[in-house]
Design a protein around this motif. Structure first.
Motif, PDB file in Angstrom:
ATOM      1  N   TRP A 108      17.204  -6.479   2.509  1.00 40.97           N
ATOM      2  CA  TRP A 108      18.570  -6.989   2.650  1.00 40.97           C
ATOM      3  C   TRP A 108      19.331  -6.858   1.334  1.00 40.97           C
ATOM      4  O   TRP A 108      20.441  -6.325   1.282  1.00 40.97           O
ATOM      5  CB  TRP A 108      18.507  -8.437   3.095  1.00 40.97           C
ATOM      6  CG  TRP A 108      19.800  -9.068   3.498  1.00 40.97           C
ATOM      7  CD1 TRP A 108      20.719  -9.666   2.684  1.00 40.97           C
ATOM      8  CD2 TRP A 108      20.325  -9.179   4.823  1.00 40.97           C
ATOM      9  NE1 TRP A 108      21.775 -10.158   3.406  1.00 40.97           N
ATOM     10  CE2 TRP A 108      21.567  -9.882   4.733  1.00 40.97           C
ATOM     11  CE3 TRP A 108      19.880  -8.783   6.086  1.00 40.97           C
ATOM     12  CZ2 TRP A 108      22.346 -10.174   5.850  1.00 40.97           C
ATOM     13  CZ3 TRP A 108      20.652  -9.073   7.194  1.00 40.97           C
ATOM     14  CH2 TRP A 108      21.873  -9.758   7.069  1.00 40.97           C
ATOM     15  N   TYR A 112      22.463  -4.250   0.657  1.00 41.93           N
ATOM     16  CA  TYR A 112      23.770  -4.905   0.564  1.00 41.93           C
ATOM     17  C   TYR A 112      24.327  -4.865  -0.857  1.00 41.93           C
ATOM     18  O   TYR A 112      25.546  -4.867  -1.056  1.00 41.93           O
ATOM     19  CB  TYR A 112      23.712  -6.342   1.091  1.00 41.93           C
ATOM     20  CG  TYR A 112      23.978  -6.404   2.574  1.00 41.93           C
ATOM     21  CD1 TYR A 112      25.206  -6.018   3.101  1.00 41.93           C
ATOM     22  CD2 TYR A 112      22.987  -6.826   3.454  1.00 41.93           C
ATOM     23  CE1 TYR A 112      25.449  -6.043   4.468  1.00 41.93           C
ATOM     24  CE2 TYR A 112      23.216  -6.857   4.827  1.00 41.93           C
ATOM     25  CZ  TYR A 112      24.457  -6.458   5.321  1.00 41.93           C
ATOM     26  OH  TYR A 112      24.706  -6.469   6.673  1.00 41.93           O
ATOM     27  N   LEU A 154      19.394  -0.700   7.045  1.00 41.45           N
ATOM     28  CA  LEU A 154      19.417  -2.112   7.403  1.00 41.45           C
ATOM     29  C   LEU A 154      19.260  -2.322   8.911  1.00 41.45           C
ATOM     30  O   LEU A 154      18.437  -3.143   9.348  1.00 41.45           O
ATOM     31  CB  LEU A 154      20.733  -2.746   6.936  1.00 41.45           C
ATOM     32  CG  LEU A 154      20.857  -3.073   5.451  1.00 41.45           C
ATOM     33  CD1 LEU A 154      22.310  -3.349   5.090  1.00 41.45           C
ATOM     34  CD2 LEU A 154      19.984  -4.272   5.083  1.00 41.45           C
ATOM     35  N   VAL A 171      23.780  -6.370  11.993  1.00 38.31           N
ATOM     36  CA  VAL A 171      23.902  -6.920  10.643  1.00 38.31           C
ATOM     37  C   VAL A 171      25.388  -7.054  10.314  1.00 38.31           C
ATOM     38  O   VAL A 171      26.230  -6.393  10.933  1.00 38.31           O
ATOM     39  CB  VAL A 171      23.200  -6.025   9.600  1.00 38.31           C
ATOM     40  CG1 VAL A 171      21.698  -5.978   9.849  1.00 38.31           C
ATOM     41  CG2 VAL A 171      23.795  -4.613   9.596  1.00 38.31           C
ATOM     42  N   ILE A 463      16.553 -12.496   9.555  1.00 33.89           N
ATOM     43  CA  ILE A 463      17.600 -12.562   8.534  1.00 33.89           C
ATOM     44  C   ILE A 463      17.100 -13.452   7.404  1.00 33.89           C
ATOM     45  O   ILE A 463      16.590 -14.555   7.654  1.00 33.89           O
ATOM     46  CB  ILE A 463      18.905 -13.142   9.121  1.00 33.89           C
ATOM     47  CG1 ILE A 463      19.361 -12.316  10.324  1.00 33.89           C
ATOM     48  CG2 ILE A 463      19.989 -13.215   8.056  1.00 33.89           C
ATOM     49  CD1 ILE A 463      19.708 -10.894  10.021  1.00 33.89           C
ATOM     50  N   GLU A 467      20.483 -15.882   3.161  1.00 29.75           N
ATOM     51  CA  GLU A 467      21.717 -15.465   3.816  1.00 29.75           C
ATOM     52  C   GLU A 467      22.205 -16.554   4.782  1.00 29.75           C
ATOM     53  O   GLU A 467      23.401 -16.872   4.828  1.00 29.75           O
ATOM     54  CB  GLU A 467      21.510 -14.151   4.563  1.00 29.75           C
ATOM     55  CG  GLU A 467      22.741 -13.606   5.257  1.00 29.75           C
ATOM     56  CD  GLU A 467      23.804 -13.084   4.304  1.00 29.75           C
ATOM     57  OE1 GLU A 467      23.497 -12.914   3.103  1.00 29.75           O
ATOM     58  OE2 GLU A 467      24.934 -12.853   4.755  1.00 29.75           O
TER      59      GLU A 467
END
Length: 481
Positions: A108, A112, A154, A171, A463, A467
């Protein structure tokens, strides 16, 4: 061929080489000084920083950029047998998906982080004062390609495959720099962004027509190649075939001698995209070759976690195939028949400074072959000819491709497993083909009975808890099962 001895001695110390990042390394970081974008060199440096982050060491010896994720995903498949559990043990035993675990958080944060910094480039590239319109197009094309690549990686880990799951939560999407969190977009929305980014990048690369400085830079061929990968997952056979064909234009297939050279030196092989390293940039034990190469004194070669080719795959390989007869050494580990694979062998060449392969023309050939075989009709002959083209450089006396129909598709899928072994594609193929997992010829069990059905939730990451805690738009109710 570089015949090499195998190393099975005691590890006497660990050395980790770290280099200063151009970009921030926390998941929420961004470029804070917009002035970096006022000149061409600054904008290029940001993109270079994103690319460098894809091969950087991050905190742990199983976190060395995108190739760590490639290896983790391959270890979630069927074709690599781990002889002893060490680093990557939880990836291999399909037990590394929980919201508080490091692997989901690493995937992640890595991608990101890339997306955030690429969005900064896309927001400011037009402000560059010392660049021509052509140069600005080239900058934008690179940023769009890398952003699409990041979202593609992702979505493949945080939700099931595209087909049949288009309306499922994917996502969060960010197309501009912002500090507020977004909710999960649907799988379809994520793929729409990926394909739109790549289609625009392809157009811009064609208009700019600027030669890249280094094989680590994405270019027109790479953009076509990623687009072909995406189309394959989406079962868009026509797009997969056309983009794969366009991607490998100008690239010859690797010869037998090149394939046997060790996959450690971009200058010795035909790669479309790679991440070269030198001695200063090497992360020694925390590196891809440390964990997979059995010819140097890393975690695999020293016996801390040897990696082998599975007997199930070996039994399906044809006699005369150099990938079987020249690069595999039969052995037994914990009473299981396995094979030391010398495909990745950097001893006496680049060793711990071995380069990382990201894309090859052979992958593109196999994408086109599969797509055309699935299209059927007159395209089937083209698929046969493509597979024959590959066999002509993997056998000293190549057999003739005679398969048709489903048998041809199955043969091409098998060739993907053989040709791309260790390059990070096996698990993603299991997901897109909805095959499930069968580990009956492995040493350590992934689950009781070594069989996991297709689309089981254990295949996708949850997840990250950080987050959920920090993004008001995503709650526990939005978590993967």
């Amino acid at each position: 061929m570089k015949r090499k001895f195998l190393i099975f001695t005691l590890l006497v110390g660990l050395m980790v080489s770290c280099s200063e990042d151009f970009l921030e390394t926390s998941p929420s970081a961004s470029i804070s000084d917009d002035k970096v974008f006022t000149n061409l060199e600054g904008a290029k440096a940001v993109i270079d920083g994103v690319t460098r982050d894809l091969r950087e060491y991050h905190s742990y010896h199983d976190q060395f950029g995108v190739k760590a994720i490639d290896l983790a995903s391959d270890l979630m498949g069927e074709d690599i047998v781990v002889g002893r559990l060490h680093w990557f043990r939880y990836d291999y035993t399909i037990d590394n998906r929980e919201a508080t675990y490091r692997r989901p958080s690493y995937v992640w944060s890595l991608f990101y982080r890339s997306i955030r910094n690429l969005n900064e480039v896309l927001a400011h590239y037009d402000e560059v004062t010392n660049a021509t319109d052509v140069q600005k197009k080239h900058i934008k094309a690179q940023a769009l390609t890398l952003r699409a690549y990041s979202y593609f990686r992702l979505i493949q880990h945080f939700q099931q495959t595209y087909m049949g799951h288009q309306n499922d939560p994917g996502v969060p999407i960010y197309t501009e720099p912002k500090n507020e969190g977004n909710p999960r977009a649907t799988v379809q929305q994520v793929y729409d962004l990926i394909t739109a980014d790549l289609d625009e990048a392809i157009t811009l690369f064609g208009e700019a027509n600027i030669e890249r400085r280094d094989i680590s830079e994405v270019d027109l061929s790479v953009a076509h190649g990623i687009r072909a990968r995406v189309a394959l997952v989406m079962n868009d056979w026509s797009a997969a075939a056309s983009h794969a064909n366009a991607a490998r234009q100008g690239y010859a297939l690797n010869t037998i001698e090149q394939f046997e050279s060790g996959f450690d030196n971009a200058a010795q092989m035909v790669w479309m995209w790679g991440l070269p390293l030198n001695d200063e940039q090497s992360t020694i034990y925390a590196s891809f070759f440390s964990h997979l190469d059995m010819t140097i004194g890393g975690y695999a070669g020293l016996g801390y976690s040897p990696k082998y080719l599975c007997h199930t795959l070996y039994s399906q390989m044809q006699p005369g195939d150099i990938r079987r007869d020249e690069l595999l050494i039969p052995t037994v580990s914990n009473s299981v028949n396995v094979y030391v694979n010398l495909k990745f062998s950097s001893a006496n060449d680049k060793e711990f400074a071995a380069d990382y392969v990201m894309m090859r023309p052979e992958e593109m050939l196999l994408i086109e072959a599969e797509a055309r075989a699935r299209m059927g009709g007159p395209e089937e002959t083209t698929a046969q000819n493509l597979l024959q083209e590959l066999w002509n450089v993997r056998f000293y006396t190549p057999p003739t491709v005679t398969e048709t129909g489903q048998a041809l598709i199955d043969r091409i899928l098998l060739e993907r497993r053989i040709e791309l072994w260790g390059e990070g594609f096996a698990f993603y193929d299991i997901m897109r083909l909805k095959k499930g997992l069968n580990r009956t010829n492995h040493i350590f069990s992934a689950v009781p009975g070594n069989v996991i059905p297709a689309e089981d939730p254990v295949f996708i990451y949850k997840i990250p808890q950080t987050e959920i805690d920090n993004n008001p738009a995503i709650s526990e109710a939005d978590q993967n099962p």
